[in-house]
Scaffold this motif. Structure first.
Motif, PDB file in Angstrom:
ATOM      1  N   GLU A  56      -0.249  -5.997   8.318  1.00 27.68           N
ATOM      2  CA  GLU A  56       0.112  -4.693   8.864  1.00 27.68           C
ATOM      3  C   GLU A  56       1.282  -4.776   9.847  1.00 27.68           C
ATOM      4  OE1 GLU A  56      -3.501  -3.071  10.506  1.00 27.68           O
ATOM      5  OE2 GLU A  56      -4.134  -2.293   8.545  1.00 27.68           O
ATOM      6  N   ALA A  57       2.134  -5.801   9.687  1.00 29.28           N
ATOM      7  CA  ALA A  57       3.240  -6.001  10.629  1.00 29.28           C
ATOM      8  C   ALA A  57       4.178  -4.802  10.676  1.00 29.28           C
ATOM      9  CB  ALA A  57       4.023  -7.260  10.251  1.00 29.28           C
ATOM     10  N   SER A  58       4.355  -4.102   9.542  1.00 26.19           N
ATOM     11  CA  SER A  58       5.264  -2.956   9.527  1.00 26.19           C
ATOM     12  C   SER A  58       4.747  -1.802  10.368  1.00 26.19           C
ATOM     13  CB  SER A  58       5.467  -2.471   8.083  1.00 26.19           C
ATOM     14  OG  SER A  58       4.237  -2.080   7.507  1.00 26.19           O
ATOM     15  N   THR A  82       1.567   7.341   8.221  1.00 28.73           N
ATOM     16  CA  THR A  82       1.937   6.696   9.486  1.00 28.73           C
ATOM     17  C   THR A  82       3.300   6.036   9.361  1.00 28.73           C
ATOM     18  OG1 THR A  82      -0.394   6.282   9.951  1.00 28.73           O
ATOM     19  CG2 THR A  82       1.215   4.985  11.196  1.00 28.73           C
ATOM     20  N   PHE A  83       3.545   5.374   8.235  1.00 29.11           N
ATOM     21  CA  PHE A  83       4.811   4.683   8.005  1.00 29.11           C
ATOM     22  C   PHE A  83       5.974   5.677   7.940  1.00 29.11           C
ATOM     23  CE2 PHE A  83       7.946   2.423   5.365  1.00 29.11           C
ATOM     24  CZ  PHE A  83       8.042   1.246   6.081  1.00 29.11           C
ATOM     25  N   GLY A  84       5.731   6.811   7.238  1.00 30.34           N
ATOM     26  CA  GLY A  84       6.758   7.842   7.144  1.00 30.34           C
ATOM     27  C   GLY A  84       7.115   8.409   8.503  1.00 30.34           C
ATOM     28  N   LYS A  85       6.088   8.597   9.353  1.00 27.33           N
ATOM     29  CA  LYS A  85       6.335   9.124  10.694  1.00 27.33           C
ATOM     30  C   LYS A  85       7.097   8.123  11.552  1.00 27.33           C
ATOM     31  CE  LYS A  85       2.438  12.352  10.847  1.00 27.33           C
ATOM     32  NZ  LYS A  85       1.136  12.675  11.474  1.00 27.33           N
ATOM     33  N   VAL A 143       0.872  -1.176   0.000  1.00 28.13           N
ATOM     34  CA  VAL A 143       0.000   0.000   0.000  1.00 28.13           C
ATOM     35  C   VAL A 143       0.909   1.226   0.000  1.00 28.13           C
ATOM     36  CG1 VAL A 143      -1.795   1.256   1.240  1.00 28.13           C
ATOM     37  CG2 VAL A 143      -1.800  -1.255   1.238  1.00 28.13           C
ATOM     38  N   PRO A 144       0.772   2.135  -0.997  1.00 32.99           N
ATOM     39  CA  PRO A 144       1.737   3.233  -1.131  1.00 32.99           C
ATOM     40  C   PRO A 144       1.516   4.420  -0.204  1.00 32.99           C
ATOM     41  CG  PRO A 144       0.165   3.278  -2.934  1.00 32.99           C
ATOM     42  CD  PRO A 144      -0.175   2.061  -2.123  1.00 32.99           C
ATOM     43  N   VAL A 145       0.275   4.612   0.293  1.00 30.50           N
ATOM     44  CA  VAL A 145      -0.051   5.788   1.113  1.00 30.50           C
ATOM     45  C   VAL A 145      -1.043   5.389   2.197  1.00 30.50           C
ATOM     46  CG1 VAL A 145       0.307   7.397  -0.803  1.00 30.50           C
ATOM     47  CG2 VAL A 145      -1.969   6.445  -0.401  1.00 30.50           C
ATOM     48  N   ASP A 146      -1.263   6.270   3.152  1.00 29.03           N
ATOM     49  CA  ASP A 146      -2.393   6.099   4.073  1.00 29.03           C
ATOM     50  C   ASP A 146      -3.652   6.502   3.320  1.00 29.03           C
ATOM     51  OD1 ASP A 146      -0.529   5.492   5.946  1.00 29.03           O
ATOM     52  OD2 ASP A 146      -1.025   7.105   7.341  1.00 29.03           O
ATOM     53  N   GLY A 147      -4.680   5.693   3.403  1.00 28.87           N
ATOM     54  CA  GLY A 147      -5.892   6.024   2.656  1.00 28.87           C
ATOM     55  C   GLY A 147      -7.112   5.291   3.149  1.00 28.87           C
ATOM     56  N   THR A 148      -8.205   5.459   2.406  1.00 26.17           N
ATOM     57  CA  THR A 148      -9.485   4.834   2.720  1.00 26.17           C
ATOM     58  C   THR A 148      -9.905   3.956   1.545  1.00 26.17           C
ATOM     59  OG1 THR A 148     -10.118   6.787   3.999  1.00 26.17           O
ATOM     60  CG2 THR A 148     -11.879   5.257   3.385  1.00 26.17           C
ATOM     61  N   PHE A 197      -2.756   1.568   5.560  1.00 27.59           N
ATOM     62  CA  PHE A 197      -1.551   2.324   5.888  1.00 27.59           C
ATOM     63  C   PHE A 197      -0.436   2.033   4.893  1.00 27.59           C
ATOM     64  CE2 PHE A 197      -3.787   1.353   9.872  1.00 27.59           C
ATOM     65  CZ  PHE A 197      -4.027   2.643  10.331  1.00 27.59           C
ATOM     66  N   ALA A 198       0.357   3.053   4.604  1.00 31.81           N
ATOM     67  CA  ALA A 198       1.508   2.900   3.718  1.00 31.81           C
ATOM     68  C   ALA A 198       2.477   1.882   4.295  1.00 31.81           C
ATOM     69  CB  ALA A 198       2.211   4.246   3.541  1.00 31.81           C
ATOM     70  N   GLY A 199       3.092   1.082   3.404  1.00 38.82           N
ATOM     71  CA  GLY A 199       4.080   0.102   3.835  1.00 38.82           C
ATOM     72  C   GLY A 199       3.514  -1.250   4.205  1.00 38.82           C
ATOM     73  N   THR A 200       2.177  -1.359   4.313  1.00 38.96           N
ATOM     74  CA  THR A 200       1.554  -2.655   4.586  1.00 38.96           C
ATOM     75  C   THR A 200       1.358  -3.407   3.267  1.00 38.96           C
ATOM     76  OG1 THR A 200      -0.662  -1.653   4.495  1.00 38.96           O
ATOM     77  CG2 THR A 200       0.408  -1.797   6.644  1.00 38.96           C
ATOM     78  N   ILE A 201       1.104  -4.698   3.341  1.00 33.40           N
ATOM     79  CA  ILE A 201       1.070  -5.532   2.131  1.00 33.40           C
ATOM     80  C   ILE A 201      -0.299  -6.186   1.975  1.00 33.40           C
ATOM     81  CG2 ILE A 201       2.106  -7.526   0.978  1.00 33.40           C
ATOM     82  CD1 ILE A 201       4.674  -6.946   2.549  1.00 33.40           C
ATOM     83  N   LEU A 202      -0.892  -6.041   0.780  1.00 30.65           N
ATOM     84  CA  LEU A 202      -2.183  -6.673   0.470  1.00 30.65           C
ATOM     85  C   LEU A 202      -1.911  -8.127   0.108  1.00 30.65           C
ATOM     86  CD1 LEU A 202      -5.253  -6.295   0.034  1.00 30.65           C
ATOM     87  CD2 LEU A 202      -4.738  -5.742  -2.354  1.00 30.65           C
ATOM     88  N   GLU A 203      -2.289  -9.044   0.998  1.00 35.74           N
ATOM     89  CA  GLU A 203      -1.980 -10.457   0.790  1.00 35.74           C
ATOM     90  C   GLU A 203      -2.929 -11.119  -0.201  1.00 35.74           C
ATOM     91  OE1 GLU A 203      -1.550 -12.530   4.483  1.00 35.74           O
ATOM     92  OE2 GLU A 203       0.428 -11.623   4.819  1.00 35.74           O
TER      93      GLU A 203
END
Length: 626
Positions: A168-170, A209-212, A153-158, A187-193
């Motif tokens: 969402e382990a990251s 969130t990931f950037g922070k 997922v590239p960004v935080d979004g809906t 959330f950014a950085g999570t992976i769609l399995e």
């Protein structure tokens, strides 16, 4: 030339080591003293060159570093033609530095892993409705993005359309996939399995969130604790003291080799490296497990906490309350409910959402002259009527008369553990709603874990009514419970505890918690809370996972102990080495340097144990570090 030599330091280390081996083979295998001396002279020169450059750079900024001690010792050994000692000492020092860097890099693996899994591209919807791969930096808020199975997922979004399960382990430290469907947040950085989803970009770049997380962990790992600052000050005095001691030894003994040996053995390398490696490893463990510790100083303070204050809604409770009881007074209730819904739909407060959900479909009207009453509620004008929505204190402020029936209902609703939302129209009470929130699953077990870790006082502070707060406190076994508290009341109570000498942590998630989060010795924010709360806090529990709190406290306590262990090891080794010089016949410069470098590796490996830390009894599948 200096830069070139320092860049080749590792290569020079290996060349020096090979020359030493050749020298020993020539001496013991072929009894060739010429080759023995030649190889050890070259090895000494190769070894001392980068050390001397580092010593010179330190002296330029008026710092007498370990490199200065070793350089003086090696030059002295060389001048008295003890080439074997000078070569071995420089090789061991450089090789120890090489091993230090490799092992230290492992302790920073958490931030390295975070950086490596940061998304680099995204599938962005363009004008014709198709999706085009773009750099993640080219994504703006409001863009529509497509995420396919296996993609990050590239960004935080809906989520707008589609559904699937995301790892969402990251963000949270939990690898269990989380179901996502329309309306849920990603959330950014999570992976769609599995599955395919379209999302709207809500936060991009460093604002995600990931950037922070990356930013906060980088800042934390670069910060220094009080212990580190003390050691920095100590080293500035200690190193010159070793030089003076060596000079005094030479002055009384006239034994140059003994004085040089004192210089080598007095190097405080393990002391200098021991505390930072513990801090970095502790912060790295936290990052991997959904706990952001904002700096080394946080570890020291958090480990000593004996009192924890909690906000109630969204912290001890789920933060998703529902209307459980309600009472109406007078006529035109449907019209009043429309007014109530019109005002509440402008708020994102959990109680407002519960009210809207209960009212359902209704007629909305234009809201004007909205005024938020801190700690009370909200007052607004709707269709020419003055609407007051809030607690009993707000009703008193608005001079709303509560008849006997209303007072009886309020008493009964509070007794049942409800939060109260009263609605008055033009100074007359019309609606009373009792709203209940559910206690977070597992929070009672987590609070018991905090007690086992040495927290003496667990106190809830809430703006809610006392009856509701008492029920929550009783169910969770808290020490104290205080209701009807405004933000300034919470802050004043916190300061009163601090004045008594208590080390206080505050856990909250809202803007109204920010003053207390800032004032507390340790401010702890729930990760899904407001940006203000997260920025103000010292610790962030990602994804609002309360179970991370015992882990965080246990981790800081273990890290503090680990720091102390490393200090004892470092100081103990130096004392033993120096004592051996004066009271034994077997100690020499090479053996001392070998033990010295070994002590550095011992404190590094001891610190690295923190990367495996898990709170005993809190995660049965992991080991605890003591």
């Amino acid at each position: 030339m200096q830069i070139k030599i320092l860049r080749q330091k590792n290569r020079m280390t290996w060349m020096s080591g090979i020359l030493i081996v050749i020298g020993f083979i020539a001496h013991f295998g072929f009894n060739n003293v010429t080759i023995f001396n030649t190889t050890f002279i070259i090895a000494s020169i190769l070894g001392v060159a980068p050390i001397a450059i580092q010593a010179y750079q330190a002296l330029k900024v008026k710092v007498v570093s370990i490199d200065v001690l070793v350089t003086i010792a090696v030059i002295g050994a060389f001048l008295i033609q003890n080439y074997e000692e000078s070569a071995i000492v420089t090789f061991l020092f450089l090789f120890g530095g090489y091993l230090e860097q490799r092992t230290l890099n492992q302790t920073r693996s958490a931030i390295k892993e975070l950086t490596e899994i940061a998304p680099e591209s995204a599938l962005k919807q363009i004008e014709d409705g198709e999706f085009e791969e773009v750099d993640v930096d080219d994504v703006d808020e409001g863009d529509i993005l497509l995420v396919k199975t296996g993609a990050k997922v590239p960004v935080d979004g809906t989520v707008l359309t589609g559904e699937g399960h995301i790892n969402e382990a990251s963000i949270t430290g939990e690898s269990e996939p989380v179901s996502k469907r329309e309306g849920t947040n990603v959330f950014a950085g999570t992976i769609l399995e599995n599955g395919t989803i379209q999302i709207r970009a809500d936060r991009v770049g460093e604002d995600t969130t990931f950037g922070k997380i990356i930013e906060l962990v980088e800042e934390a790992q670069d910060s220094k604790s009080e212990a580190e600052r003390f050691i920095d000050r100590f080293s500035k005095w200690y190193t010159p003291a070793v030089l003076v001691l060596a000079f005094i030894v030479w002055l009384f003994s006239r034994n140059v080799e003994l004085a040089i040996t004192v210089l080598v053995l007095g190097c405080p390398g393990a002391l200098v490296i021991g505390v930072p490696v513990s801090n970095v490893a502790g912060i790295g463990n936290g990052a991997r497990n959904g706990v952001l510790l904002k700096g080394s100083e946080v570890i020291h303070d958090f480990s000593r906490v004996d009192t924890i204050l909690f906000d109630k809604t969204g912290t001890l409770t789920v933060g998703n309350p529902e209307v459980a009881e309600k009472a109406y007074y007078g006529s035109n209730i449907d019209e009043v409910l429309g007014y109530l819904a019109s005002v509440e739909r402008e708020s994102d407060h959990p109680l407002a959402k519960a009210v809207l959900k209960d009212i359902g479909e209704t007629t909305f009207s234009t809201v004007e002259d909205t005024e938020v009453v801190k700690g009370g509620g909200i007052v607004a004008t709707v269709n020419g009527h003055r609407i007051a929505i809030g607690n009993v204190a707000l009703m008193e402020q608005e001079n709303v008369t509560l008849n006997e029936q209303a007072e009886a209902d309020i008493w009964a609703f509070e007794k049942n553990g409800n939060s109260l939302v009263l609605t008055a129209v033009d100074g007359k009470l019309k609606v009373l709603m009792g709203i209940r929130d559910q206690i977070r699953p597992g929070v009672k077990k987590d609070l018991q874990a905090l007690k086992r870790l040495g927290v003496k006082n667990l106190i809830v502070l809430s703006g809610d009514n006392q009856g509701t707060v008492d029920l929550v406190s009783k169910e969770l076994g808290l020490t104290e419970a205080h209701g009807h508290m405004l933000p300034e009341d919470k802050a004043a109570y916190l300061q009163k505890l601090q004045a008594k000498g208590q080390i206080v942590a505050f856990v909250g998630d809202g803007v109204n918690d920010s003053p207390s989060l800032a004032l507390a010795d340790i401010g702890i924010a729930m990760g899904s809370g407001t940006d203000v709360a997260i920025e103000t806090s010292d610790v962030v529990l990602m994804n609002s996972d309360f179970s991370r709190l015992p882990h965080a406290l246990g981790l800081t306590k273990t890290t503090a102990r680990n720091m102390l262990q490393n200090i004892v090891i470092a100081v103990g080794v130096v004392i033993i080495l120096l004592a051996s010089v004066f009271f034994s016949d077997w100690m020499n410069m090479s053996i001392g340097m070998l033990v010295h470098e070994a002590s550095i590796l011992v404190v590094i490996f001891n610190g690295m144990r923190l990367l495996r830390y898990r709170l005993r009894g809190h995660n049965v599948n992991s080991d605890s570090v003591n």
